[in-house]
Design a protein around this motif. Structure first.
Motif, short mmCIF file in Angstrom:
data_model
loop_
_atom_site.label_atom_id
_atom_site.label_comp_id
_atom_site.label_asym_id
_atom_site.label_seq_id
_atom_site.Cartn_x
_atom_site.Cartn_y
_atom_site.Cartn_z
N ASN A 197 19.77 75.74 42.00
CA ASN A 197 20.75 76.82 41.92
C ASN A 197 21.71 76.74 43.10
N TYR A 232 24.20 81.45 35.59
CA TYR A 232 24.51 82.87 35.57
C TYR A 232 23.27 83.73 35.85
N GLY A 233 22.47 83.28 36.80
CA GLY A 233 21.33 84.05 37.25
C GLY A 233 20.05 83.89 36.46
N HIS A 234 20.03 82.98 35.48
CA HIS A 234 18.85 82.87 34.62
C HIS A 234 18.45 81.42 34.37
N TYR A 257 15.41 83.81 42.40
CA TYR A 257 15.19 83.18 41.10
C TYR A 257 13.74 82.75 40.92
N THR A 261 22.74 79.25 44.99
CA THR A 261 22.37 80.14 46.09
C THR A 261 21.53 79.42 47.13
N ILE A 295 19.49 77.06 37.18
CA ILE A 295 19.90 78.44 36.98
C ILE A 295 21.34 78.44 36.49
N LYS A 343 11.61 85.89 40.46
CA LYS A 343 11.78 86.39 39.09
C LYS A 343 11.00 85.51 38.11
N ILE A 382 31.95 84.21 41.17
CA ILE A 382 30.64 84.26 41.83
C ILE A 382 30.72 83.63 43.22
#
Length: 176
Positions: free
Chosen positions: A88, A58-60, A106, A90, A56, A109, A144
């Motif tokens: 990631n 920046y969230g993607h 993630y 997180t 991941i 999603k 972040i």
């Protein structure tokens, strides 16, 4: 000897490092590592196992992963010998369940966006390599991490990967 294909999408190298760690534990497999960004499709029937790892940023997940899935959906669909993991920062919050497919926003999603629904999914914490980042990335990641209660000292490199958890996943992958 059995053959395994490891496909990866990695920005800073932690995903590839995790795959190399898994490879070391699969002594009875001949493992081939391939950068997902260098291919469009591949004949998965040549392999006894296929593992796709992606990070991941920046969230993607990288759009190349989704393109690869779309190009290979017939080979991936309902294929019990293919697994997936996501890396990631997180996922470092294991006490909050962020390191599980159910608790990872993630992965949730990904499962909504992707036509492929792998049976075996792993979620691993990545690493912070502040000294290796350019100015923009360093400042964005620091922001972040400030917001999420992580490391903000930009002189440090911190590896959050839980290698015991990776070993457990590797064993499940081997047993597919």
């Amino acid at each position: 000897m059995k053959r395994a294909l490891f496909l990866y999408s990695s920005r800073e190298g932690q995903t590839k490092k995790i795959l190399n760690y898994i490879k070391e534990g699969l002594c009875d497999f001949d493992c081939e590592l391939v950068d997902l960004h260098s291919i469009d499709s591949i004949d998965m029937d040549q392999y006894d196992r296929v593992l796709i790892g992606a990070s991941i940023r920046y969230g993607h997940l990288n759009k190349k992963l989704y393109q690869f899935i779309q190009n290979n959906i017939e080979q991936l669909s309902d294929n019990p010998k293919v697994a997936f993991f996501c890396v990631n920062l997180t996922a470092r919050k294991e006490d909050q369940g962020k390191d599980t497919p159910e608790g990872s926003a993630y992965i949730q999603k990904f499962l909504q966006k992707s036509p492929w629904k792998p049976e075996l999914i792993g979620v691993f914490a990545g690493a912070l390599y502040y000294p290796r980042y350019g100015f923009f990335d360093k400042m964005m990641i620091k922001l972040i991490m400030t917001l999420t209660g992580g490391e903000t000292d930009t002189s440090k490199e911190v590896e959050y990967t839980n290698w015991k958890k990776v070993s457990v996943f590797a064993q499940k992958f081997k047993e597919l």
